[in-house]
Every structure is written in C-alpha cells, then in structure tokens.
Design a protein around this motif. Structure first.
Motif, PDB file in Angstrom:
ATOM      1  N   SER A 504     -93.407   7.071  16.053  1.00 27.30           N
ATOM      2  CA  SER A 504     -93.463   8.207  15.126  1.00 27.30           C
ATOM      3  C   SER A 504     -94.842   8.279  14.492  1.00 27.30           C
ATOM      4  CB  SER A 504     -92.392   8.073  14.036  1.00 27.30           C
ATOM      5  OG  SER A 504     -92.640   8.964  12.975  1.00 27.30           O
ATOM      6  N   ALA A 505     -95.578   9.356  14.756  1.00 26.70           N
ATOM      7  CA  ALA A 505     -96.895   9.539  14.153  1.00 26.70           C
ATOM      8  C   ALA A 505     -96.798   9.701  12.646  1.00 26.70           C
ATOM      9  CB  ALA A 505     -97.588  10.749  14.776  1.00 26.70           C
ATOM     10  N   GLU A 506     -95.743  10.345  12.191  1.00 30.62           N
ATOM     11  CA  GLU A 506     -95.566  10.562  10.749  1.00 30.62           C
ATOM     12  C   GLU A 506     -95.351   9.235  10.029  1.00 30.62           C
ATOM     13  OE1 GLU A 506     -93.959  12.217  13.123  1.00 30.62           O
ATOM     14  OE2 GLU A 506     -94.996  14.162  12.930  1.00 30.62           O
ATOM     15  N   CYS A 508     -96.588   6.360  10.875  1.00 28.44           N
ATOM     16  CA  CYS A 508     -97.912   5.732  10.778  1.00 28.44           C
ATOM     17  C   CYS A 508     -98.740   6.376   9.660  1.00 28.44           C
ATOM     18  CB  CYS A 508     -98.652   5.851  12.107  1.00 28.44           C
ATOM     19  SG  CYS A 508     -98.097   4.683  13.377  1.00 28.44           S
ATOM     20  N   GLN A 509     -98.655   7.685   9.530  1.00 31.62           N
ATOM     21  CA  GLN A 509     -99.424   8.370   8.486  1.00 31.62           C
ATOM     22  C   GLN A 509     -98.992   7.924   7.099  1.00 31.62           C
ATOM     23  OE1 GLN A 509     -99.250  12.644   9.220  1.00 31.62           O
ATOM     24  NE2 GLN A 509     -99.652  12.302  11.401  1.00 31.62           N
ATOM     25  N   ARG A 510     -97.683   7.733   6.907  1.00 32.55           N
ATOM     26  CA  ARG A 510     -97.196   7.271   5.591  1.00 32.55           C
ATOM     27  C   ARG A 510     -97.654   5.834   5.328  1.00 32.55           C
ATOM     28  NH1 ARG A 510     -92.564  10.211   7.325  1.00 32.55           N
ATOM     29  NH2 ARG A 510     -91.544   8.307   8.059  1.00 32.55           N
ATOM     30  N   CYS A 511     -97.655   5.012   6.361  1.00 36.58           N
ATOM     31  CA  CYS A 511     -98.110   3.623   6.219  1.00 36.58           C
ATOM     32  C   CYS A 511     -99.593   3.589   5.863  1.00 36.58           C
ATOM     33  CB  CYS A 511     -97.848   2.861   7.510  1.00 36.58           C
ATOM     34  SG  CYS A 511     -98.237   1.098   7.440  1.00 36.58           S
ATOM     35  N   ILE A 512    -100.385   4.397   6.533  1.00 33.92           N
ATOM     36  CA  ILE A 512    -101.823   4.465   6.249  1.00 33.92           C
ATOM     37  C   ILE A 512    -102.058   4.879   4.802  1.00 33.92           C
ATOM     38  CG2 ILE A 512    -103.936   5.756   6.769  1.00 33.92           C
ATOM     39  CD1 ILE A 512    -102.881   5.876   9.707  1.00 33.92           C
ATOM     40  N   ALA A 513    -101.308   5.864   4.335  1.00 35.84           N
ATOM     41  CA  ALA A 513    -101.471   6.336   2.960  1.00 35.84           C
ATOM     42  C   ALA A 513    -101.144   5.231   1.960  1.00 35.84           C
ATOM     43  CB  ALA A 513    -100.582   7.553   2.716  1.00 35.84           C
ATOM     44  N   VAL A 543    -104.804   9.532  10.612  1.00 34.52           N
ATOM     45  CA  VAL A 543    -103.809   9.251  11.646  1.00 34.52           C
ATOM     46  C   VAL A 543    -104.156   7.955  12.372  1.00 34.52           C
ATOM     47  CG1 VAL A 543    -103.307  11.703  11.971  1.00 34.52           C
ATOM     48  CG2 VAL A 543    -105.048  10.594  13.401  1.00 34.52           C
ATOM     49  N   HIS A 544    -103.114   7.339  12.922  1.00 32.66           N
ATOM     50  CA  HIS A 544    -103.267   6.112  13.691  1.00 32.66           C
ATOM     51  C   HIS A 544    -103.725   6.460  15.105  1.00 32.66           C
ATOM     52  CE1 HIS A 544    -101.263   3.007  16.418  1.00 32.66           C
ATOM     53  NE2 HIS A 544    -102.176   2.322  15.758  1.00 32.66           N
ATOM     54  N   ALA A 545    -104.724   5.740  15.594  1.00 33.37           N
ATOM     55  CA  ALA A 545    -105.223   5.941  16.947  1.00 33.37           C
ATOM     56  C   ALA A 545    -105.476   4.573  17.581  1.00 33.37           C
ATOM     57  CB  ALA A 545    -106.499   6.778  16.938  1.00 33.37           C
ATOM     58  N   MET A 546    -105.587   4.553  18.903  1.00 31.25           N
ATOM     59  CA  MET A 546    -105.738   3.283  19.613  1.00 31.25           C
ATOM     60  C   MET A 546    -106.776   3.385  20.715  1.00 31.25           C
ATOM     61  SD  MET A 546    -101.765   1.994  19.998  1.00 31.25           S
ATOM     62  CE  MET A 546    -101.087   3.598  20.471  1.00 31.25           C
ATOM     63  N   SER A 547    -107.564   2.320  20.848  1.00 34.44           N
ATOM     64  CA  SER A 547    -108.469   2.146  21.990  1.00 34.44           C
ATOM     65  C   SER A 547    -107.825   1.109  22.904  1.00 34.44           C
ATOM     66  CB  SER A 547    -109.848   1.671  21.518  1.00 34.44           C
ATOM     67  OG  SER A 547    -110.443   2.616  20.647  1.00 34.44           O
ATOM     68  N   LEU A 548    -106.926   1.569  23.760  1.00 30.28           N
ATOM     69  CA  LEU A 548    -106.085   0.667  24.539  1.00 30.28           C
ATOM     70  C   LEU A 548    -106.865  -0.145  25.560  1.00 30.28           C
ATOM     71  CD1 LEU A 548    -102.968   2.951  25.007  1.00 30.28           C
ATOM     72  CD2 LEU A 548    -103.120   0.884  23.634  1.00 30.28           C
TER      73      LEU A 548
END
Length: 582
Positions: A504-506, A508-513, A543-548
């Motif tokens: 869930s992208a949302e 992750c956004q709440r966690c970042i905040a 937003v959460h992003a990844m360099s896999l």
C-alpha cells in the motif's frame, strides 16, 4: 503475503516430478543430500533429488561468520582435513572483549562463557563450504546409478504449491505457468531464512511465538598482518543504545580478516543503520590498527533467526514438507552456533527420508521433530531457552550496565566500572542481575515459556539513543558509505526484477509523515543494508521508492517495517548479490 494460486493438480503428465525437492542451497539441505546419497549407496534405494537455489551459483547468496564445530562434517567426511574441505584455519585463541569508544578490554578466560570459548573450532567461509558441498555432491552422484540428482542454480522457489493441505512442490518463476515452472515432489524440504518457508509457517500457524531476528553486516579485508586463528567477539561500542548485539573479528588464511557486526532487529531504535554502525565499529582504534594498509574485498549482510527454543515452530513438518536449519530457527544465540546445528537437522532428516522412501511409509517422518529435540541441537537450545528473554526482560543489562562498563574500559578501570554499577541500588540491581545471569548461563529453574513480541512492534519512533563518539582519526580509506559498500556486494540484476513488494503506497506515505515529524528516517530507509529504500517527493507528496538494483536480499526492511507493508521475495534468473568469498 503468499500468492492466491497455491492449490494445484500435480498429476499433469508434463509436470516435473522428483522424490525429494530441497529448497535452497543451504548447509542443512546439502548435508541432507550427502547423507541420503551415502545411505542410498548402501541400501540400493532408487531416488530422484532436485535442489533449487536462487543464487546464480551455490554459495553466491551465503553470508556467515563462521566459527563452527566441524563434528557434523566429520560424520560425513571423516577425512575432511585432507580431502580439500575448505577451512580458513582452526581457532588458536578465542577472545571475548568489551569495547569502549577508544579502548578494548579482553575478559579473562575464566569469565568467558563456555559457549563462546571457540578454541579448536574451524574457521569457515561458509560460501566456500556450500560451493564445495554442491560440487562434491555432483561427483558422488555420478557413481550411483540408482540416484538421479539435479542442481538448479538460478532457480528460486517463488511459491509453495499444495493439493489440499499437502505440500506438493514449488513454483520457480514469475510467469505462473504450472506446467513449465513447477517442480513437484513427494517431499519438499525448506532450509531457507524465511523467503518462502514463512508462507508455510503462516498457512499452518506453526510459530505462534514469533521469531526474533538480527541482521549481520560483514566485510572481508586483505591486510598486511597475519592473524589467522585469532578470534574476537566483542560487546559494547558502537552498540550502546540498549540493543542486543555485538561484533566479531576473525583471522582468516592468506592475510585476510572477517569483520562484522550483529544487531538485533527487536531494538527500540528505529534508525539502527547497520552498515553505518559497521563503519563506526571499524573506526575503533583497535580495529584501525588491524586494517592499516589493507583493502576491502567483500561486503554483505543477512538476517539471522535468534529467538531460539521458544521461537521454534510447534511442528517441524506438515504433510509433504519438512523445515530444516534456518527455516526452523535452530541457531543458538548463547554460543553463536548455527552452522553445525543446521547441518545436524539435515543429517537427521536424511536418515528418516531414506527409510520413508525405502519403505514407502512417510509416517516415519513423524519422528523428525523429536529426534531434532533429542539431539545436541535441541538440548543446547533448551539449556539456553531464556537467553534472549533475559536481555528483553532486564533492560538495564544493555541500557545501563554495558555502557557503564564500556565507559570504564576507556578509563582503564573496567573492574571498577563493574563494581560501581553493582554497588548502586545494591539489592534491586543485584537481584535483577543474578536472575538475568542464571537465564543467560542456562542455570535458571524457570519453566514457563518466554513470550516474544514481533521485532517491528518493539520500535519506538521517538527513541533517542545515547550519542556515541566515533574516532575522528580513523583512516578514511577504511570507511565506506552505504552507496559505495554496495559495489563490494557485487549486485547484478536482470531488467524488471521487481522482487520487493509494497502492498500500500498510502501506508508508506503515512509512515514517512510520522517519522519526518520526528526528524527521522523511516526504518526501511535507515536500516537498509544496501541503498534500496528512499523517499521521493512527487507533486508535494513524500512517497516511498526503491532502487532494487542495489538490493542484497537481506530481508531487513521487511522485518523492521512498522506496518508490515513490505515483502522481500527471492530474486529470479540468478539475480542479486555475489557473496562468494564472504
């Protein structure tokens, strides 16, 4: 979160079938295969075996200390000292040391717990051992016409397949084609660190008391001096925030050193930064002296199951499948012994599987759990069953006592520091310390089970660790930022290898905040051992992003994610790090 498609019909004539499928090129699985071939040679059993390994070669994804009692290897290879078995040497001197920020104190030998007295044990590079075991296994099978053996490096088990409540095999690619990409077996053994075995455990609710995990970060150096056979395990600096953990320095052959740090992931600290803590560790003046003039050869990381006896599954097998080694969680944290324990589970399983195939009676496998518990593996785990709980239930041990002793080491009065702590609030602290020590040393009379909390639930977002002073005079050429360390892990990925799921992208956004309000990074970003997770700003959204392409497959992010919003899957097509030699 396992895929929805898990129930299949294995009767398809185009499907690939074996008697035995081993998931993962682990020490437990390879010892199992060796022992089974030895028994089949004696009995004439006709058996087909497949081993799938997610790394491009056997040993490529293996990270371990490792100081090990070679007694299980000696059962399989009595002449192992002469037949080319890869050993870095034998421990000539084993130390347990407390590090202050600038000084080191080696405890007197009489104070070193028996489990940490490693003199005479073998020093191993486990990736070399795994490659050797795989090569020897293929050579052994050539002389056995009654045995079919197929090794599949670069094929990762992506999903467990079931018929009803029975495990019938695994799917080994992302395509989902159950005719081309499934391997079926009469019995499947899982020896992995949770990549796929966690789904089996979750489906059957086998681990009601959660596993506790640590992460080990490790480097191998080529140096000017020769410390072969010298071994140090350390407590204290730089892990002085109440977190369970410690360091190690192992003298290898050919003027090399293995240097590592193990940090438990059930820490209150949301920003452990394992790779950076390893650099802090290396900055200690003592280690700087060892590294002077050296060069870094390899870097890597892996998670370690350390919950011990009370984190063992309630059942070690289900219909069609056995759990071995790290999938079981047989590492003994009190003695830092895991390799020989994992090997022994494979050795035991092989005897039972041989008889089950020979007699066509898989009810014989019901004895597996009790045989493991009755072995030295189970006995050691039972003796140390409260080891981790002792530190969890008495926060002063790591939060107050260890920092006090470490500070006294810098003052060159470690004995005084120990006494000073013990004399303050003498009755309360003496009682707590005695209780904790009886548990740590396996002398307690307690009988009730220890109850654990999942690692991510221990995190306190507003936790502020005590500051640690890092040696400002450390040689900068010995210290590497995380972005550079990835180079020494040798990561290589195919295009489109999306092996970490974000549910869930949302979320992750709440966690970042939450963490940004506290001026902190999210645990997935700070605790990543490579350079995978990051926060991007898109249209004013964080937003959460990844360099896999940087991922080294350690699973730390999945374990510390506060919302359990990430899953690390095995890479496919042989992608990932190259840990051979680490």
């Amino acid at each position: 979160m396992p895929s929805a498609k898990t129930s299949v019909d294995s009767s398809n004539p185009d499907a690939i079938h074996y008697d035995l499928l081993l998931v993962g090129g682990s020490s437990s699985n390879l010892v199992l295969a060796h022992r089974l071939l030895d028994l089949a040679k004696l009995s004439g059993l006709t058996v087909s075996i497949a081993i799938v390994e997610k790394g491009p070669q056997f040993g490529a994804h293996i990270v371990s200390g490792a100081i090990s009692d070679p007694h299980v290897i000696a059962k399989l290879f009595p002449d192992y000292r002469e037949n080319g078995f890869p050993i870095e040497g034998f421990v000539a001197k084993s130390h347990l040391s407390v590090l202050g920020e600038a000084q080191k104190w080696d405890l007197p030998e009489a104070m070193i717990p028996e489990g940490l007295q490693k003199d005479g044990h073998a020093i191993l590079t486990l990736s070399h051992v795994i490659r050797w075991l795989a090569d020897q296994l293929q050579e052994k099978a050539k002389d056995l016409p009654n045995v079919t053996l197929d090794l599949f490096p670069g094929f990762a088990a992506q999903e467990i397949l079931y018929e009803g409540e029975t495990v019938v095999g695994v799917r080994v690619s992302e395509s989902g084609s159950l005719t081309e990409d499934a391997i079926f077996a009469r019995c499947t053994c899982f020896g992995d660190k949770g990549f796929i075995s966690k789904d089996l455990i979750a489906k059957f609710n086998l681990r009601p008391n959660p596993q506790l995990w640590s992460v080990g970060v490790k480097e191998v150096w080529e140096i000017e001096g020769d410390y072969q056979g010298q071994v140090w395990h350390t407590l204290g600096y730089p892990v002085l925030d109440g977190t369970f953990g410690g360091g190690f320095v192992y003298g290898l052959s050919a003027k090399r050193l293995a240097i590592g740090l193990i940090i438990s992931l059930d820490s209150h600290n949301p920003n452990i930064n394992p790779q950076q803590r390893l650099q802090d560790y290396k900055a200690h003046p003592w280690i700087q002296g060892l590294l002077k003039g050296g060069r870094l050869l390899k870097y890597g990381a892996a998670v370690i199951p350390e919950g011990g006896y009370y984190s063992l599954p309630t059942r070690f097998m289900v219909n069609g499948a056995l759990l071995l080694g790290d999938a079981l969680g047989v590492l003994d944290a009190a003695s830092l012994s895991g390799v020989d324990r994992a090997m022994e589970t494979g050795y035991i399983a092989a005897g039972l599987l041989h008889d089950a195939f020979l007699q066509n009676d898989f009810g014989l496998l019901d004895a597996y759990q009790q045989q493991v518990l009755d072995s030295f593996v189970g006995r050691a785990l039972y003796t140390s069953r409260y080891f981790r709980n002792a530190f969890l239930s008495n926060g002063r041990l790591l939060g107050e006592y260890l920092p006090a002793v470490a500070a006294s080491v810098d003052e060159r009065h470690p004995w005084f520091g120990s006494l000073r702590y013990g004399l303050a609030k003498p009755i309360q602290r003496a009682t707590e310390t005695v209780v904790a020590l009886t548990q740590i040393l396996g002398k307690t009379q307690r009988t009730e089970p220890a109850v654990y909390t999942p690692c991510h639930e221990q995190i306190q977002p507003d936790f502020s660790p005590r500051p640690v002073v890092v040696n400002a005079h450390a040689f900068t050429q010995t210290l590497y930022p995380r972005s550079d360390a990835v180079f020494f892990a040798g990561t290589k990925y195919h295009e489109g290898n999306r092996h970490i799921e974000e549910f869930s992208a949302e979320t992750c956004q709440r966690c970042i905040a939450t963490y940004e309000k506290l001026g902190k990074a999210t645990p997935c970003v700070s605790d990543c051992t490579a350079e995978v997770h990051r926060v991007d700003v898109l249209r004013d959204l964080h937003v959460h992003a990844m360099s896999l392409e940087n991922c080294i497959q350690c699973r730390t992010c999945e374990i510390v994610c506060p919302k359990m919003n990430l899953r690390v899957n095995p890479t496919y097509e042989g992608s990932g790090p190259d840990f051979y030699g680490l």
